[in-house]
Design an enzyme around this catalytic site. Structure first.
Site, PDB file in Angstrom:
ATOM      1  CG  PHE A  10      -0.373   0.484   2.494  1.00  0.00           C
ATOM      2  CD1 PHE A  10       0.243  -0.382   3.364  1.00  0.00           C
ATOM      3  CD2 PHE A  10      -0.428   1.830   2.837  1.00  0.00           C
ATOM      4  CE1 PHE A  10       0.795   0.066   4.563  1.00  0.00           C
ATOM      5  CE2 PHE A  10       0.110   2.289   4.028  1.00  0.00           C
ATOM      6  CZ  PHE A  10       0.737   1.412   4.895  1.00  0.00           C
ATOM      7  CE  LYS A  11       4.638   1.384   4.929  1.00  0.00           C
ATOM      8  NZ  LYS A  11       4.488  -0.013   5.237  1.00  0.00           N
ATOM      9  CG  ASP A  12       4.028   0.891  -4.547  1.00  0.00           C
ATOM     10  OD1 ASP A  12       5.185   1.337  -4.452  1.00  0.00           O
ATOM     11  OD2 ASP A  12       3.776  -0.301  -4.788  1.00  0.00           O
TER      12      ASP A  12
END
Ligand SMILES: *Cc1c(COP(=O)(O)O)cnc(C)c1O
Length: 455
Positions: free
Chosen positions: A110-112
């Site tokens: 999810f960090k993208d």
């Protein structure tokens, strides 16, 4: 919009300060002076927006004095053009569960979603400012990969990523260390994630040093990341078309779940936010009984959550203390001495919005097994913790944030079901490519010297 530090709110800062510096000089975190609270009618107007349009509307509230809405809109479009899902995120039904899949970006976590956005925000800033910026960031595995992908090859930017040596999955490491661009530096620290995070914090608080190299931070305390993450709470709320929605959030540094809290403060009808932790359960102890005493970090199969001191929790402390910054600074002192306990009135306020649970290793493996046997779907171990926490709380009607693609954690899924998901074709190459990283001791001076020698 103006910002203040959680530890001294007498001084105001701009979005530029907040975004480029990440951390205030007094060691506090930036928060907005006031928040836009959407009315029900205003929220209704968001209902039919696509993901990029919704991102533009929400982020624009925070960044208006930094970037025009038109430029923001095209920056967001560019940021999410690299995603495998056109609408960036996807809600999937797994049996009774609703998973909010956040892992369709270039590095499969999810960090993208926040990082692709801020990579382009740096580029935008540097197109207007004649500067060279050095980003230094600690990672428990996924932040580093997402940051490197977002920054690699961009001019006037270097990125230094500290990961705990041998304590992240090999797929996580390879996605970071097989990147060839000259502005990317991987450092493996002989220590755990908290050690890496401490080194970065010490580098920042040495103002002479950090200013001399134009040091900037992209870890999960960066406000620009938080606001990009609030968007998927809004988006999934509208997709589900229910009166109120609850979310179970696999939690480490309290960034993702804080973004949900922010969405609620902005008027979104969120009922509960479940803070789901692995055996590193300080946040579960804190939220269920006020006990915020940190213990040794344990290595688990969900390494991106192997954290004891959750940086973003400071923002919650600030809000719970009614924006009283001396009180917050005092709490942070106690946290540093490891003697902080949340008092009863504060705990009652926290529990209006948050529930918490933790899953041990066996429980996490059991969830992966159960979900696979019932639905033929492989969950990554972080998402499994989110499912397990909701199960333990018998809170079945909630959305589970699915934070990573299962292929990133083959050892964990092999262990649970003797199966692992394959990497998407476009990432297969990392498995055999030469890796490039420097191993350094758990010593701030050593890291400072290394970084200085490369800038
Ligand atoms: C970073 C991460 C988390 C924890 O998110 P925080 O914002 O640190 O709470 C959970 N799952 C995965 C896969 C992650 O990469």
């Amino acid at each position: 919009m103006k910002y203040v530090s959680t530890r001294d709110n007498s001084k105001e800062y701009s979005f530029e300060d907040v975004f480029i510096k990440g951390l205030a000089d007094d060691g506090g975190l930036y928060v907005p002076v006031s928040l836009k609270k959407y009315s029900a009618e205003e929220l209704l107007e968001f209902k039919n927006l696509n993901y990029n349009e919704l991102s533009t509307e929400i982020i624009n509230q925070f960044s208006l004095d930094f970037i025009s809405k038109e430029e923001l809109s095209s920056l967001i479009k560019k940021s999410y053009s690299t995603f495998r899902e056109k609408e960036v995120v996807k809600i999937s039904n797994v049996g009774e569960l609703k998973l909010l899949e956040l892992f369709h970006g270039p590095t499969l976590a999810f960090k993208d979603i926040a990082m692709q956005f801020i990579g382009n925000l740096y580029e935008y800033y540097l197109s207007k400012n004649d500067k060279k910026i050095n980003i230094v960031v600690a990672t428990s595995g996924d932040t580093g990969a997402a940051a490197i992908d977002a920054i690699k090859g961009k001019s006037n930017l270097n990125i230094f990523v500290l990961h705990p040596n041998n304590r992240i999955s090999s797929v996580q490491r390879k996605i970071m260390t097989t990147v060839e661009e000259k502005n990317v530096f991987n450092i493996a620290i002989d220590g755990n994630f908290d050690d890496c995070q401490n080194i970065v914090k010490q580098m920042f608080s040495d103002l002479e040093y950090s200013k001399s190299i134009n040091m900037s931070g992209v870890n999960s305390i960066n406000w620009a990341r938080i606001i990009a993450q609030t968007v998927y709470y809004f988006y999934s709320y509208f997709k589900l078309d229910k009166k109120t929605v609850s979310f179970s959030v696999p939690t480490g540094n309290f960034g993702d779940v804080f973004a949900g809290y922010l969405a609620k403060k902005m008027g979104l009808q969120i009922d509960k936010l479940i803070v789901a932790t692995n055996e590193n359960d300080i946040l579960h102890r804190a939220i269920s009984k006020g006990d915020y005493v940190s213990k040794e970090v344990r290595e688990t199969i969900s390494p991106s959550m192997d954290i004891q001191l959750a940086s973003n929790f400071e923002r919650l402390i600030y809000y719970i203390n009614n924006s009283d910054s001396p009180k917050t600074a005092n709490a942070m002192k106690k946290i540093k001495q490891n003697t902080y306990q949340i008092d009863k009135p504060s705990l009652e306020i926290i529990q209006k919005d948050f529930l918490s649970e933790s899953c041990n290793e066996q429980e996490t493996l059991d969830i992966i097994k159960k979900i696979y046997e019932e639905n033929n779907i492989i969950l990554d171990p972080h998402t499994a913790v989110g499912v397990g926490a909701a199960n333990k709380l018998s809170f079945n009607d909630c959305v589970i944030l699915s934070t990573a693609h299962p292929c990133k954690f083959p050892d964990a899924t092999n262990n649970a079901i003797n199966k692992h998901e394959k990497l998407p074709d476009e990432l297969q190459y990392v498995l055999d490519k030469d890796e490039n990283f420097q191993v350094l001791n758990n010593n701030t001076e050593e890291v400072k010297n290394f970084v200085k020698s490369k800038v």
